[in-house]
Design a protein around this motif. Structure first.
Motif, PDB file in Angstrom:
ATOM      1  N   ASN A  26      -2.070 -10.640   6.614  1.00  0.00           N
ATOM      2  CA  ASN A  26      -0.685 -11.012   6.343  1.00  0.00           C
ATOM      3  C   ASN A  26       0.006 -11.498   7.611  1.00  0.00           C
ATOM      4  OD1 ASN A  26      -0.896 -10.247   3.668  1.00  0.00           O
ATOM      5  ND2 ASN A  26      -0.104  -8.202   4.016  1.00  0.00           N
ATOM      6  N   GLU A  37       4.992  -9.475   6.348  1.00  0.00           N
ATOM      7  CA  GLU A  37       5.189  -8.039   6.576  1.00  0.00           C
ATOM      8  C   GLU A  37       6.668  -7.708   6.738  1.00  0.00           C
ATOM      9  OE1 GLU A  37       2.893  -5.425   6.553  1.00  0.00           O
ATOM     10  OE2 GLU A  37       1.585  -6.978   5.743  1.00  0.00           O
ATOM     11  N   LYS A  62       8.681  -6.406   3.827  1.00  0.00           N
ATOM     12  CA  LYS A  62       8.578  -4.985   3.483  1.00  0.00           C
ATOM     13  C   LYS A  62       9.680  -4.168   4.155  1.00  0.00           C
ATOM     14  CE  LYS A  62       3.578  -5.243   2.984  1.00  0.00           C
ATOM     15  NZ  LYS A  62       2.295  -4.801   3.548  1.00  0.00           N
ATOM     16  N   SER A  66      13.333   5.118   3.115  1.00  0.00           N
ATOM     17  CA  SER A  66      12.374   4.068   2.756  1.00  0.00           C
ATOM     18  C   SER A  66      12.093   3.153   3.947  1.00  0.00           C
ATOM     19  CB  SER A  66      12.844   3.273   1.544  1.00  0.00           C
ATOM     20  OG  SER A  66      14.101   2.702   1.770  1.00  0.00           O
ATOM     21  N   GLN A 124       8.312   2.641   5.887  1.00  0.00           N
ATOM     22  CA  GLN A 124       7.708   1.338   6.193  1.00  0.00           C
ATOM     23  C   GLN A 124       7.441   1.188   7.689  1.00  0.00           C
ATOM     24  OE1 GLN A 124       6.432  -0.884   4.127  1.00  0.00           O
ATOM     25  NE2 GLN A 124       7.063   0.379   2.416  1.00  0.00           N
ATOM     26  N   LYS A 141       4.354   3.103   8.690  1.00  0.00           N
ATOM     27  CA  LYS A 141       3.117   2.382   8.345  1.00  0.00           C
ATOM     28  C   LYS A 141       2.846   1.268   9.359  1.00  0.00           C
ATOM     29  CE  LYS A 141       3.523   3.129   3.391  1.00  0.00           C
ATOM     30  NZ  LYS A 141       3.830   2.471   2.122  1.00  0.00           N
TER      31      LYS A 141
END
Length: 109
Positions: A25, A30, A33, A51, A55, A58
């Motif tokens: 990606n 990205e 996200k 949230s 992200q 990650k």
């Protein structure tokens, strides 16, 4: 001769396809996200949503990708301020964040 040229072009395209900072990606993909981080990336006094932190956690596993996303055209066009965006991992209190990692002209706190 044309066959060899086609092979070289195909190899170049394939190599460019999967060798970026974020794997297959692009950083711009990205960055999509990180929509939950939009306000926190433009205002250092804004609270960072759960949230968003998930992200960032990650992406933070790959600091090179995290930096590329924070400095991407998509992040900039969404109003993100790179100087503020790089503070998000710290504001999320992520224990394993890449502290001191050079992110272009910025250093992750």
């Amino acid at each position: 001769m044309n066959y060899l040229l086609c092979v070289v072009v195909l190899l170049a395209i394939a190599g460019a396809d999967g060798a970026g900072e974020c794997g297959r990606n692009s950083p711009d993909m990205e960055a999509m996200k990180l929509i939950p981080c939009a306000e926190a990336a433009s205002d250092e006094n804004a609270s960072v949503s759960r949230s968003c932190c998930l992200q960032i956690q990650k992406l933070g596993q790959n600091p090179k990708c995290l930096c590329a996303v924070m400095l991407s055209n998509t992040a900039k066009s969404s109003g993100a301020n790179p100087e503020v965006a790089i503070t998000i991992p710290k504001r999320c209190n992520l224990a394993n964040r890449p502290v001191g990692y050079k992110c272009g002209p910025y250093t992750l706190p």
